[in-house]
Design a protein around this motif. Structure first.
Motif, PDB file in Angstrom:
ATOM      1  N   UNK A  55       3.268  60.104  30.137  1.00 46.15           N
ATOM      2  CA  UNK A  55       3.589  59.595  31.485  1.00 46.15           C
ATOM      3  C   UNK A  55       3.682  58.065  31.478  1.00 46.15           C
ATOM      4  N   UNK A  56       2.771  57.414  30.773  1.00 41.39           N
ATOM      5  CA  UNK A  56       2.826  55.958  30.666  1.00 41.39           C
ATOM      6  C   UNK A  56       4.138  55.509  30.031  1.00 41.39           C
ATOM      7  N   UNK A  57       4.507  56.170  28.938  1.00 43.87           N
ATOM      8  CA  UNK A  57       5.737  55.798  28.226  1.00 43.87           C
ATOM      9  C   UNK A  57       6.959  55.993  29.118  1.00 43.87           C
ATOM     10  N   UNK A  58       6.998  57.106  29.815  1.00 42.54           N
ATOM     11  CA  UNK A  58       8.142  57.383  30.689  1.00 42.54           C
ATOM     12  C   UNK A  58       8.213  56.374  31.830  1.00 42.54           C
ATOM     13  N   UNK A  59       7.084  56.038  32.408  1.00 46.30           N
ATOM     14  CA  UNK A  59       7.054  55.067  33.500  1.00 46.30           C
ATOM     15  C   UNK A  59       7.510  53.695  33.007  1.00 46.30           C
ATOM     16  N   UNK A  60       7.055  53.296  31.839  1.00 51.42           N
ATOM     17  CA  UNK A  60       7.466  52.004  31.289  1.00 51.42           C
ATOM     18  C   UNK A  60       8.976  51.988  31.056  1.00 51.42           C
ATOM     19  N   UNK A  61       9.511  53.057  30.514  1.00 53.57           N
ATOM     20  CA  UNK A  61      10.962  53.138  30.287  1.00 53.57           C
ATOM     21  C   UNK A  61      11.717  53.054  31.612  1.00 53.57           C
ATOM     22  N   UNK A  62      11.230  53.794  32.594  1.00 52.82           N
ATOM     23  CA  UNK A  62      11.888  53.842  33.899  1.00 52.82           C
ATOM     24  C   UNK A  62      11.959  52.455  34.546  1.00 52.82           C
ATOM     25  N   UNK A  63      10.946  51.633  34.311  1.00 54.07           N
ATOM     26  CA  UNK A  63      10.894  50.319  34.946  1.00 54.07           C
ATOM     27  C   UNK A  63      11.301  49.189  33.999  1.00 54.07           C
ATOM     28  N   UNK A  64      12.022  49.556  32.927  1.00 56.74           N
ATOM     29  CA  UNK A  64      12.578  48.554  32.022  1.00 56.74           C
ATOM     30  C   UNK A  64      11.566  47.872  31.126  1.00 56.74           C
ATOM     31  N   UNK A  65      10.400  48.473  30.972  1.00 52.99           N
ATOM     32  CA  UNK A  65       9.375  47.914  30.094  1.00 52.99           C
ATOM     33  C   UNK A  65       9.398  48.638  28.755  1.00 52.99           C
ATOM     34  N   UNK A  66       8.747  48.070  27.787  1.00 50.87           N
ATOM     35  CA  UNK A  66       8.696  48.647  26.450  1.00 50.87           C
ATOM     36  C   UNK A  66       7.725  49.831  26.421  1.00 50.87           C
ATOM     37  N   UNK A  67       8.219  51.052  26.185  1.00 46.85           N
ATOM     38  CA  UNK A  67       7.319  52.213  26.153  1.00 46.85           C
ATOM     39  C   UNK A  67       6.324  52.160  24.995  1.00 46.85           C
ATOM     40  N   UNK A  68       6.663  51.391  23.951  1.00 43.12           N
ATOM     41  CA  UNK A  68       5.755  51.292  22.806  1.00 43.12           C
ATOM     42  C   UNK A  68       4.488  50.509  23.132  1.00 43.12           C
ATOM     43  N   UNK A  69       4.452  49.861  24.284  1.00 43.59           N
ATOM     44  CA  UNK A  69       3.250  49.141  24.693  1.00 43.59           C
ATOM     45  C   UNK A  69       2.246  50.059  25.402  1.00 43.59           C
ATOM     46  N   UNK A  70       2.644  51.305  25.658  1.00 45.28           N
ATOM     47  CA  UNK A  70       1.708  52.277  26.227  1.00 45.28           C
ATOM     48  C   UNK A  70       0.650  52.585  25.173  1.00 45.28           C
ATOM     49  N   UNK A  71      -0.529  52.921  25.621  1.00 40.98           N
ATOM     50  CA  UNK A  71      -1.607  53.207  24.684  1.00 40.98           C
ATOM     51  C   UNK A  71      -2.430  54.405  25.163  1.00 40.98           C
ATOM     52  N   UNK A  72      -3.090  55.006  24.208  1.00 43.58           N
ATOM     53  CA  UNK A  72      -3.962  56.143  24.521  1.00 43.58           C
ATOM     54  C   UNK A  72      -5.187  55.593  25.239  1.00 43.58           C
ATOM     55  N   UNK A  73      -5.434  56.134  26.417  1.00 43.90           N
ATOM     56  CA  UNK A  73      -6.610  55.692  27.180  1.00 43.90           C
ATOM     57  C   UNK A  73      -7.797  56.583  26.837  1.00 43.90           C
ATOM     58  N   UNK A  74      -8.997  56.082  27.088  1.00 47.31           N
ATOM     59  CA  UNK A  74     -10.205  56.852  26.773  1.00 47.31           C
ATOM     60  C   UNK A  74     -10.223  58.194  27.510  1.00 47.31           C
ATOM     61  N   UNK A  75     -10.833  59.177  26.883  1.00 46.38           N
ATOM     62  CA  UNK A  75     -10.915  60.509  27.491  1.00 46.38           C
ATOM     63  C   UNK A  75     -11.573  60.459  28.855  1.00 46.38           C
ATOM     64  N   UNK A  76     -12.565  59.610  29.017  1.00 46.58           N
ATOM     65  CA  UNK A  76     -13.266  59.531  30.300  1.00 46.58           C
ATOM     66  C   UNK A  76     -12.345  59.072  31.425  1.00 46.58           C
ATOM     67  N   UNK A  77     -11.306  58.334  31.074  1.00 43.31           N
ATOM     68  CA  UNK A  77     -10.369  57.832  32.083  1.00 43.31           C
ATOM     69  C   UNK A  77      -9.324  58.872  32.463  1.00 43.31           C
ATOM     70  N   UNK A  78      -8.932  59.725  31.532  1.00 46.47           N
ATOM     71  CA  UNK A  78      -7.838  60.679  31.795  1.00 46.47           C
ATOM     72  C   UNK A  78      -8.316  62.125  31.878  1.00 46.47           C
ATOM     73  N   UNK A  79      -9.589  62.358  31.677  1.00 47.30           N
ATOM     74  CA  UNK A  79     -10.123  63.721  31.656  1.00 47.30           C
ATOM     75  C   UNK A  79      -9.789  64.460  32.944  1.00 47.30           C
TER      76      UNK A  79
END
Length: 83
Positions: A55-79
């Protein structure tokens, strides 16, 4: 785009493993129910992280940002992330 496809492929593999483990627990009682349950918990957390990353990668692409700057967030944040 190739990275998104790899993430989706990994999600599919983990979801397939999750289904097999759940079926195994229900139909056979599983040879190692505690181990299978622990693996299910691990899979659920990893799946949450993968979906979040995608979802982060897709959102970055959609808004003209580099999707490769997305990163895996901690499990506690996305659980237990719900789509």
């Amino acid at each position: 785009m190739k990275t998104n496809q790899r993430i989706l492929h990994h999600i599919t593999e983990m979801a397939d493993e999750e289904r097999r483990l759940r079926d195994h627990l229900v139909t056979d009682g599983a040879a190692d129910p505690a181990g299978n349950r622990a693996r299910l918990v691990e899979l659920e957390r990893e799946l949450d992280q993968c979906w979040d990353l995608l979802r982060q990668r897709r959102a970055r692409s959609e808004f003209g940002e580099n999707p490769d700057e997305a990163h895996v967030r901690p499990q506690s944040q996305v659980e237990n992330y719900k789509s």
